[in-house]
Structure formats: C-alpha cells, structure tokens
Write a protein that holds these residues in place. Structure first.
Motif, PDB file in Angstrom:
ATOM      1  N   ASP A   9      36.854  55.492  52.139  1.00 17.82           N
ATOM      2  CA  ASP A   9      36.963  54.375  50.893  1.00 17.82           C
ATOM      3  C   ASP A   9      38.498  54.252  50.479  1.00 17.82           C
ATOM      4  OD1 ASP A   9      34.560  53.205  48.928  1.00 17.82           O
ATOM      5  OD2 ASP A   9      36.834  52.937  48.589  1.00 17.82           O
ATOM      6  N   ASP A  10      39.039  53.082  50.325  1.00 15.22           N
ATOM      7  CA  ASP A  10      40.569  53.152  49.679  1.00 15.22           C
ATOM      8  C   ASP A  10      40.484  53.446  48.357  1.00 15.22           C
ATOM      9  OD1 ASP A  10      38.945  50.542  49.215  1.00 15.22           O
ATOM     10  OD2 ASP A  10      40.921  49.600  48.895  1.00 15.22           O
ATOM     11  N   SER A  11      39.424  53.620  47.655  1.00 16.41           N
ATOM     12  CA  SER A  11      39.334  54.128  46.202  1.00 16.41           C
ATOM     13  C   SER A  11      39.323  55.390  46.161  1.00 16.41           C
ATOM     14  CB  SER A  11      38.331  53.245  45.476  1.00 16.41           C
ATOM     15  OG  SER A  11      37.978  53.829  44.354  1.00 16.41           O
ATOM     16  N   ALA A  12      40.186  56.017  45.414  1.00 19.39           N
ATOM     17  CA  ALA A  12      40.296  57.571  45.390  1.00 19.39           C
ATOM     18  C   ALA A  12      39.092  57.987  44.395  1.00 19.39           C
ATOM     19  CB  ALA A  12      41.530  57.909  44.594  1.00 19.39           C
ATOM     20  N   ILE A  14      35.911  56.285  44.053  1.00 17.42           N
ATOM     21  CA  ILE A  14      34.979  56.433  44.918  1.00 17.42           C
ATOM     22  C   ILE A  14      34.898  57.636  45.893  1.00 17.42           C
ATOM     23  CG2 ILE A  14      33.649  55.215  46.727  1.00 17.42           C
ATOM     24  CD1 ILE A  14      33.559  53.568  44.107  1.00 17.42           C
ATOM     25  N   ASP A  53      33.162  52.113  53.472  1.00 13.84           N
ATOM     26  CA  ASP A  53      33.569  50.945  52.701  1.00 13.84           C
ATOM     27  C   ASP A  53      33.870  49.731  53.442  1.00 13.84           C
ATOM     28  OD1 ASP A  53      34.008  49.188  50.361  1.00 13.84           O
ATOM     29  OD2 ASP A  53      35.911  49.892  50.078  1.00 13.84           O
ATOM     30  N   ASN A  55      35.951  46.368  52.147  1.00 13.85           N
ATOM     31  CA  ASN A  55      37.428  46.051  52.093  1.00 13.85           C
ATOM     32  C   ASN A  55      38.375  47.014  51.792  1.00 13.85           C
ATOM     33  OD1 ASN A  55      36.338  43.245  52.002  1.00 13.85           O
ATOM     34  ND2 ASN A  55      35.158  43.815  49.917  1.00 13.85           N
TER      35      ASN A  55
ATOM     36  N   THR B  86      33.523  52.246  37.451  1.00 13.96           N
ATOM     37  CA  THR B  86      34.536  52.252  38.699  1.00 13.96           C
ATOM     38  C   THR B  86      34.291  51.059  39.457  1.00 13.96           C
ATOM     39  OG1 THR B  86      34.499  54.841  38.565  1.00 13.96           O
ATOM     40  CG2 THR B  86      34.516  53.501  40.751  1.00 13.96           C
ATOM     41  N   GLU B  90      36.704  48.226  40.628  1.00 10.54           N
ATOM     42  CA  GLU B  90      36.680  47.977  42.131  1.00 10.54           C
ATOM     43  C   GLU B  90      36.785  46.459  42.455  1.00 10.54           C
ATOM     44  OE1 GLU B  90      34.018  50.140  44.642  1.00 10.54           O
ATOM     45  OE2 GLU B  90      35.409  49.701  46.287  1.00 10.54           O
ATOM     46  N   ASN B  94      39.536  44.564  44.857  1.00 12.30           N
ATOM     47  CA  ASN B  94      38.969  44.013  45.851  1.00 12.30           C
ATOM     48  C   ASN B  94      39.289  42.458  46.032  1.00 12.30           C
ATOM     49  OD1 ASN B  94      37.906  46.419  47.161  1.00 12.30           O
ATOM     50  ND2 ASN B  94      35.902  46.127  46.679  1.00 12.30           N
ATOM     51  N   LEU B  97      42.954  42.084  46.541  1.00  6.27           N
ATOM     52  CA  LEU B  97      43.225  42.540  48.010  1.00  6.27           C
ATOM     53  C   LEU B  97      42.875  41.036  48.896  1.00  6.27           C
ATOM     54  CD1 LEU B  97      42.323  46.243  48.262  1.00  6.27           C
ATOM     55  CD2 LEU B  97      44.437  45.058  47.660  1.00  6.27           C
ATOM     56  N   LYS B  98      41.579  40.400  48.649  1.00  6.74           N
ATOM     57  CA  LYS B  98      41.244  39.546  49.493  1.00  6.74           C
ATOM     58  C   LYS B  98      42.241  38.661  49.424  1.00  6.74           C
ATOM     59  CE  LYS B  98      36.225  40.139  49.664  1.00  6.74           C
ATOM     60  NZ  LYS B  98      34.948  39.637  49.235  1.00  6.74           N
ATOM     61  N   ARG B 103      47.596  46.925  47.887  1.00  6.29           N
ATOM     62  CA  ARG B 103      47.166  48.206  47.025  1.00  6.29           C
ATOM     63  C   ARG B 103      48.485  48.604  46.377  1.00  6.29           C
ATOM     64  NH1 ARG B 103      43.267  51.850  45.368  1.00  6.29           N
ATOM     65  NH2 ARG B 103      41.478  50.780  45.711  1.00  6.29           N
ATOM     66  N   PHE B 136      40.860  55.993  35.351  1.00  5.13           N
ATOM     67  CA  PHE B 136      40.572  55.209  36.642  1.00  5.13           C
ATOM     68  C   PHE B 136      41.919  55.078  37.179  1.00  5.13           C
ATOM     69  CE2 PHE B 136      40.331  51.477  39.179  1.00  5.13           C
ATOM     70  CZ  PHE B 136      39.122  51.863  39.996  1.00  5.13           C
ATOM     71  N   THR B 139      43.904  57.849  38.746  1.00  6.68           N
ATOM     72  CA  THR B 139      43.270  58.520  39.926  1.00  6.68           C
ATOM     73  C   THR B 139      43.558  57.636  40.925  1.00  6.68           C
ATOM     74  OG1 THR B 139      41.498  59.338  38.715  1.00  6.68           O
ATOM     75  CG2 THR B 139      41.048  58.885  41.050  1.00  6.68           C
ATOM     76  N   GLU B 140      43.647  56.224  40.783  1.00  6.16           N
ATOM     77  CA  GLU B 140      44.123  55.128  41.811  1.00  6.16           C
ATOM     78  C   GLU B 140      45.180  55.172  42.180  1.00  6.16           C
ATOM     79  OE1 GLU B 140      41.622  53.941  43.938  1.00  6.16           O
ATOM     80  OE2 GLU B 140      39.965  54.852  42.592  1.00  6.16           O
TER      81      GLU B 140
END
Lengths: 121, 203
Positions: A9-12, A14, A53, A55, B86, B90, B94, B97-98, B103, B136, B139-140
């Motif tokens: 998954d690209d989300s840390a 998740i 995942d 995407n 989360t 997300e 997402n 990104l689409k 990112r 969040f 973390t990301e």
C-alpha cells in the motif's frame, strides 16, 4: 510454520494498520510501498499471500497482479485486493487478472483475518 | 454489514459572484478534486477539512469529515474511528493521484476542529478531529503548509487549488443552527458505521 504476507500500500497509515493486524494474528509481514516495490520483494522472498491496494504510484495493484501471475511461483499464491475501489468494473478487472478476493476499505481487522484464514488457513 | 456512509463526491456547483469564480460547495462527508481553476468552499464546525494539492501541477482537492466515536480501544491504531478517518483521507488522495497529482508533490492546508457542537457525549470532538488529521499527514509525510485548527468558532473556508490560496472566515456570530444540525446529522450517520466495506471471494 509461520506464514508470510506481502502487504502492499502506498499509504503508510494503511501499512501500519494492516501490519499491526497481521502481526497480532501471528503472521510475518513484508511491506511494500507500491507495485514495483512489491514485485521486487516478491522476486526475492517467497510469501504465502499477497495483500495489495489498487491505486498506487509507479505500478498499480492490477499491473502487479498481472505480473505476479506470470511468475511460476506466484501462479497459485492467493492475492487479495484491499482498496477504496468498490465498482463492479474494477472488480471484474481484478478477477480477470487473477485476484483471489476483493476487500473494500475501510477494512475491518476481524474480517480481514477471517478472509486470510479462509484462503491460507 | 456493509459500510453505510461512503465519502461522497460533492455535487453542489454554483457561480460565486463575490469571487467571480466557479465554485463547489462541500457538505460534511463530501470531497472534491479538480485540475481546473475553481474555488472549493465549505463551512466547518467541529469537522475538519484537508485542502491537499500537488504543488507543481496545481491539481488539488478538499474533503470535509469527522471521526466517528470510538469503536473499541480508543488508543489502538485499529480503532474504528482511526480506520474511518484514514479511509476519508485516502479517498481524497487517491482521487488526486488519479487526476495526475504525484504523491511526493502533495502539500496540505488543514482547517476546522472547532469545539462548537452542543450536547456532544464525547468531549473535545473538534480537538480529536484536528489531532487525527495532523497525525495522518505526518505519517504520510505530506507537508503541512498552513493550518487553522480548534478554537471555538465555526469557519468558512475558501480554497483555490490552482494557486494554493486559502481564505478562512471565522463565523463569530452564527444566527442559525444550520452548521450544527448538518454536523449532528452527519455524526448520527457515522454512528452506524461500525464495520468495514464489502468483501468478495472470487474462488
């Protein structure tokens, strides 16, 4: 013997939640941040299940699925999709590419473990 | 049980005469992403909104959400509240990104989390939402370039993804209950979210 799961998954956030869930249930976990990273790790480690995942940057989950199914040692390994995508068209693509199952986020830890138990129990 | 509340794409489009701009108004539980030069608007009480954009392409979007109550161990990374938050974040990322955002180029401005709702059983709902969105993004590894969080007033947020501009108006004299009623309704719907999404095994 402890079973190993490749969690992609690209989300840390998740990855953290999935890893916490799987390790709590006694699985070994290898994490990958996108499809390309997962493919590299799948070539290096033999795992019992892939949880990915859809995407993601660089290589998405469907492409990863397609490429893994071309590898002799991943032809019959269960590959579960864990995604925000819930549309029938996307599910059909996943199924055609060889996915074992489809889980729509947000994931429920108990149900994730139930499904994993069913396919590699 | 299936997920009862999905994050929804905002559908309330209008032309804003004050800003001379096409605009989209987001309600609680909605998100919107765009690569066009339009304005995204929302009014926040205890909910939070993340305005996230690709700082090179200008592709950007906004969400508007709050965490549902507890759902198990509040301190656990797996509690239902954190999993829903989360998910809400997300969905937005997402969709960006689409549309072509990268990112690694994403940056965020976050607003809301005011402690403005009356009669809540859980204390500091706004603070909890604000803490979640900051954690969040950390973390990301999505850079936070502006924030206006907590406090006691509702806010109206205007976000222009194309050039990153945000204007925030603190609503110190709210004469009706529209904001709190909308958030209470959303919160009631979230109460029923106690499980994950659909599961299907193909073989």
């Amino acid at each position: 013997m402890v079973k190993t799961i490749l969690a992609v998954d690209d989300s840390a956030s998740i990855r953290q939640m999935v890893t916490f869930t799987l390790k709590g249930a006694g699985y070994e976990v290898i994490q990958a941040v996108d499809g390309q990273d997962a493919l590299d790790k799948a070539n290096y480690h033999q795992v019992n299940l892939v949880l990915t995942d859809i995407n993601m940057p660089r290589m998405d989950g469907l492409k990863l699925l397609e490429l893994l199914r071309k590898l002799a040692n991943y032809k019959n390994i269960p590959i579960l999709i864990l995604t925000t995508e819930s549309g029938d068209e996307m599910k059909a693509k996943g199924r055609a590419a060889g996915a074992t199952g489809w889980l729509v986020k947000p994931f429920d830890p108990k149900r994730l473990l139930e499904v994993i138990g069913k396919v590699i129990g | 049980m299936s997920m009862i509340v999905d994050e929804q794409l905002a559908t309330n489009f209008y032309f804003d005469k004050n800003f001379n701009s096409q605009a989209v108004k987001l309600l609680p539980g909605e998100y919107y992403v765009t690569d066009k030069d339009i304005m995204l608007v929302t009014v926040l009480g205890s909910c939070v909104a993340a305005c996230i954009r690709d700082c090179y392409s200008g592709i950007g979007g906004m969400n508007h959400f709050m965490l549902p109550d507890g759902g198990g161990d509040a301190g656990s990374p797996l509690n239902a509240s954190a999993r829903y938050g989360t998910y809400a974040m997300e969905i937005l990322i997402n969709q960006l990104l689409k549309l072509g955002a990268r990112r690694s180029n994403l940056e965020a401005k976050v607003f809301g989390g005011g402690n403005v709702l009356d009669g809540l059983t859980v204390a500091n709902v706004g603070q909890r939402n604000a803490d979640f969105v900051l954690r969040f993004l950390q973390t990301e590894k999505i850079r936070i370039v502006a924030q206006d969080l907590v406090d006691i007033f509702p806010r109206k947020v205007y976000f222009f993804p194309k050039n990153s501009r945000v204007m925030v108006k603190k609503l110190r004299n709210v004469r009706n209950t529209t904001i709190s009623l909308r958030e209470s309704d959303y919160r009631q719907r979230l109460h029923r979210v106690d499980s994950g999404g659909d599961v299907e095994l193909f073989s």
